[in-house]
Enzyme design. Structure first.
Site, PDB file in Angstrom:
ATOM      1  N   LYS A  94     -13.761-128.184 -42.956  1.00  0.00           N
ATOM      2  CA  LYS A  94     -14.883-129.053 -42.576  1.00  0.00           C
ATOM      3  C   LYS A  94     -14.772-129.315 -41.080  1.00  0.00           C
ATOM      4  O   LYS A  94     -13.747-128.988 -40.470  1.00  0.00           O
ATOM      5  CB  LYS A  94     -14.884-130.360 -43.367  1.00  0.00           C
ATOM      6  N   ARG A  95     -15.817-129.903 -40.481  1.00  0.00           N
ATOM      7  CA  ARG A  95     -15.743-130.223 -39.051  1.00  0.00           C
ATOM      8  C   ARG A  95     -14.467-131.009 -38.758  1.00  0.00           C
ATOM      9  O   ARG A  95     -14.046-131.833 -39.559  1.00  0.00           O
ATOM     10  CB  ARG A  95     -16.941-131.083 -38.636  1.00  0.00           C
ATOM     11  N   LYS A 131     -18.996-128.067 -53.764  1.00  0.00           N
ATOM     12  CA  LYS A 131     -18.893-126.604 -53.814  1.00  0.00           C
ATOM     13  C   LYS A 131     -17.557-126.200 -54.440  1.00  0.00           C
ATOM     14  O   LYS A 131     -17.490-125.286 -55.264  1.00  0.00           O
ATOM     15  CB  LYS A 131     -19.015-126.026 -52.399  1.00  0.00           C
ATOM     16  N   THR A 147     -20.593-132.853 -49.146  1.00  0.00           N
ATOM     17  CA  THR A 147     -21.050-131.839 -50.111  1.00  0.00           C
ATOM     18  C   THR A 147     -20.016-130.734 -50.293  1.00  0.00           C
ATOM     19  O   THR A 147     -20.110-129.961 -51.233  1.00  0.00           O
ATOM     20  CB  THR A 147     -22.387-131.217 -49.662  1.00  0.00           C
ATOM     21  N   HIS A 198     -28.016-140.568 -42.896  1.00  0.00           N
ATOM     22  CA  HIS A 198     -26.679-140.049 -43.219  1.00  0.00           C
ATOM     23  C   HIS A 198     -25.612-140.859 -42.482  1.00  0.00           C
ATOM     24  O   HIS A 198     -24.453-140.466 -42.447  1.00  0.00           O
ATOM     25  CB  HIS A 198     -26.581-138.581 -42.801  1.00  0.00           C
ATOM     26  N   LYS A 216     -12.139-137.536 -40.903  1.00  0.00           N
ATOM     27  CA  LYS A 216     -11.909-136.567 -41.991  1.00  0.00           C
ATOM     28  C   LYS A 216     -10.405-136.301 -42.180  1.00  0.00           C
ATOM     29  O   LYS A 216      -9.995-135.666 -43.139  1.00  0.00           O
ATOM     30  CB  LYS A 216     -12.661-135.266 -41.712  1.00  0.00           C
TER      31      LYS A 216
END
Length: 743
Positions: A479-480, A594, A590, A287, A485
């Site tokens: 998200k984290r 969703k 991911t 990953h 990000k």
């Protein structure tokens, strides 16, 4: 190493096909199913996308009747509970096992000894020499089984988790000599191994505990697998026919050395025969996106904790390097890059290199990621073994992410498709494309979305005291918290929107599309910049939410302690979701899948799996922005000379000058994106980001167009089901077939 399962009650009842009868039975006892389901805590066995992916894959394996086991650790404390006090993140222990876990079955008789430390000695054996490891410490691994029922099948598979307990013999000796204190200390030391998810590894003790966890997990799992094999087979040459082991990232890669140790030292196979078996059973999912993110273990630590394994890794490396010299000649630079052992200031074992050398298949988790592996992360290995490399785009399970978390949408889809078969055969969702312009469907679709937004609005008010308008656009990023990000880009965009509203004429404010911006996620305890991003988010929210000039036109909410259950509430209620990592940094992602399944529109960079989402639903049905992956390196080269828009400089200046308070605290945050230090290109992408946001505003006003895009998002999400991912693993990597329950 981790599985983020979320709650199990609703998922299990739905997969078993008994949800309605169960709800009726509960009603007779005076309970509401929904209220009861809310009481269940989240199993805190994982951290982020990797762990949630494992949970989705378990659901798909069970549903598709594949014979499989998941192995992990039964962490006594999860990641941590995130509490926000005065806008700062505080970590509290997550006592998720305080009231027990009703889903697990303790297998008291399934225990295995796991050894650490000690020495390795030579002893005579069959006229030759063999190595014997004399451990200095032994811990027992006790199995706890969690059933994973498939949907619409009799099959239930098992997630087997290991808990560490002290070895009985040590305890008995201590008690017999009256050394009660020593017995207690030994017990605590043993139990520490499975007590906490991801100990902070900045110290030597933290690194040692993490390595101990990894080996404990690997050793117990392999003893279990080999014991089961030996129950019905006597020849290890059959082992690759019966067993396929998938390494999910590098954390379990000690398994390679452990299988070699068991086969050579305990089963007395010759080295070459054992090596041949090892190379047939392992496959490796990576990953990682950046080469510097790959796991390394210091040699001195490995020598102290697992002396025999270090010898085996050296032997593997010696044979491999000799073979490599024959293939590529004496290119010492390349040989040193490809070696499993890194000779640097701190001599280390490169766990990813070990996994690649010993695995028959190495896969990335999206097509973009696969290209990164070939050209950047594992370039040398790809040139040597191109046949080993492929990709399996990650997926999520529609059973958890539509059926469980969005039952009203699930019912609507079944009604318009005229079947519930899509729950198992997700490609049927494409049938919604034909109805995408149907006015009746539009009306029902909007109704479902409105009900979900009302549910989310109630949660926001209960949790933060902020009242939000359901007619506003719900714009979500959960998200984290991580620099790549780019939650900071989102917050600076919100500051810009706020600044624009403040400086508008009153008459112009009527044209503004109202927004509720929702951000959630945890920052790793030692990650200072991420913690500051959370504080900035809360400081900006404090200012905006209490400004009468702005009113309902803009709200910002930070949702604390983001986990699977929170996601199940937030995702169905979102209108727009942001996936805005700097291109080339997200292996797959991911979360976007969703949101896509739930008919939420995406605002995204072309990164990770987003590239494949574009192929499925088309650029016209999402809001894209930002530098492309191939442009990023050149933009970084420009550094200080890179032009940034005035709006960006202005919003950073507002933060720097203390407009939101805490001027000194945010200074280092501002330094991260100014003066040529803007590694993640927030400034460069800012203009393009604002344009994408403006396009989203414009579309939101045209509710018919927005609803059509929303329906097409759900219709195009079939390819991103974990069912498809697992099918690809089964066919291309493991060579397994569905195995239905015979009765």
């Amino acid at each position: 190493m981790e599985f983020l399962m979320g709650r199990s009650l609703s998922n299990s009842a739905i997969n078993l096909g008994i949800r309605d009868q169960y709800a009726d039975a509960l009603k007779e006892l005076g309970f509401e199913f929904e209220v009861l389901a809310e009481q269940e805590g989240d199993a805190a066995l994982g951290n982020g996308g990797l762990a949630r992916l494992s949970a989705c894959q378990m659901d798909s394996l069970a549903t598709m009747d594949y014979p499989a086991w998941g192995y992990g650790l039964r962490y006594q404390y999860g990641l941590f509970r995130q509490v926000i006090l005065d806008g700062y993140q505080h970590e509290q222990p997550d006592y998720w096992l305080n009231f027990g876990n009703p889903w697990e079955i303790e297998r008291v008789h399934v225990t295995y000894p796991v050894k650490f430390y000690g020495t390795v000695e030579d002893e005579n054996f069959n006229g030759g020499k063999r190595k014997v490891w004399l451990p200095g410490e032994t811990v027992e691994a006790v199995a706890y089984d969690n059933p994973i029922p498939g949907h619409g099948t009799r099959n239930t598979i098992t997630l087997r988790l290991w808990a560490a307990k002290p070895s009985d013999q040590i305890d008995m000796e201590s008690y017999n000599t009256g050394d009660y204190i020593n017995a207690v200390v030994n017990r605590q030391r043993a139990e520490t191994i499975s007590s906490v998810l991801f100990p902070d590894d900045r110290s030597y003790q933290g690194k040692e505990l993490r390595l101990k966890q990894q080996y404990f997990f690997v050793s117990a799992s392999l003893q279990d697998i080999i014991r089961r094999f030996k129950d019905s087979h006597s020849n290890f040459d059959d082992f690759p026919e019966k067993v396929a082991l998938q390494l999910n990232d590098t954390h379990p890669s000690l398994a390679i050395a452990e299988v070699m140790r068991v086969l050579v030292d305990e089963e007395h196979l010759g080295w070459n025969r054992a090596w041949d078996i090892v190379c047939k059973i392992f496959s490796f999912t990576t990953h990682t996106v950046l080469p510097e993110g790959l796991e390394k273990v210091p040699v001195d630590l490995l020598e102290s904790l697992l002396p025999r394994h270090l010898q085996i890794i050296y032997d593997i490396n010696f044979d491999y390097i000799e073979e490599l010299k024959k293939r590529i000649g004496l290119d010492y630079d390349r040989l040193s890059r490809m070696s499993i052992v890194e000779d640097g200031a701190i001599k280390s074992i490169r766990m990813a290199n070990l996994a690649i050398v010993c695995s028959h298949t190495v896969n990335g988790v999206s097509r973009v990621h696969s290209e990164l592996l070939k050209t950047r992360v594992f370039k040398d290995f790809y040139e040597l073994w191109p046949h080993k490399f492929d990709y399996k785009t990650n997926g999520v399970t529609q059973r958890r992410w539509i059926v469980v978390s969005n039952p009203s949408l699930s019912a609507l889809i079944s009604k318009w498709l005229g079947t519930e078969a899509w729950i198992r055969d997700v490609d049927l969702l494409a049938g919604l494309q034909e109805q995408a312009a149907n006015a009746d469907l539009h009306e029902e679709w909007r109704m479902v979305r409105k009900v979900n937004k009302m549910r989310l609005a109630e949660y926001i008010e209960a949790m933060s005291g902020v009242k939000v308008s359901v007619s506003a656009m719900f714009d979500v990023q959960i998200k984290r918290i991580h620099e790549y990000k780019r939650q900071l880009l989102n917050i600076l965009g919100i500051v810009h929107r706020y600044d624009c509203i403040k400086n508008m004429e009153k008459s112009d404010r009527t044209k503004v599309v109202p927004r509720v911006c929702i951000i959630g996620g945890k920052a790793a305890p030692g990650y200072e910049i991420a913690r500051k991003i959370i504080k900035l988010c809360n400081a900006v929210a404090e200012k905006i939410n209490n400004d009468p000039d702005v009113g309902d036109l803009l709200k910002l909410v930070f949702i604390p302690d983001y986990n699977v259950s929170v996601a199940e509430l937030v995702i169905p209620g979102a209108d727009l979701s942001q996936h805005i990592s700097t291109a080339g940094h997200e292996a797959s992602g991911t979360g976007s899948m969703k949101f896509l399944m739930n008919g939420c529109l995406l605002l995204a960079t072309e990164d990770g799996s987003t590239v494949e989402i574009i192929e499925e639903i088309g650029k016209d049905n999402m809001f894209l922005f930002g530098a492309k992956m191939h442009e990023v390196p050149a933009l970084r080269e420009k550094g200080p000379t890179l032009k940034v828009p005035l709006q960006f400089a202005r919003v950073v200046r507002m933060v720097r000058d203390g407009y939101f308070g805490f001027q000194d605290y945010f200074e280092s945050l501002c330094d991260k994106v100014e003066g040529g230090n803007d590694f993640y290109l927030l400034g460069y992408d800012f203009q393009s980001y604002l344009e994408a946001q403006a396009a989203a505003d414009k579309t939101f006003v045209d509710q018919e167009k927005w609803t059509r895009m929303s329906i097409l998002s759900t219709a195009g999400s079939g390819r991103f089901s974990s069912d498809r991912t697992i099918e690809e693993y089964a066919e291309k990597t493991w060579g397994i077939e569905p195995c239905r329950c015979p009765f």
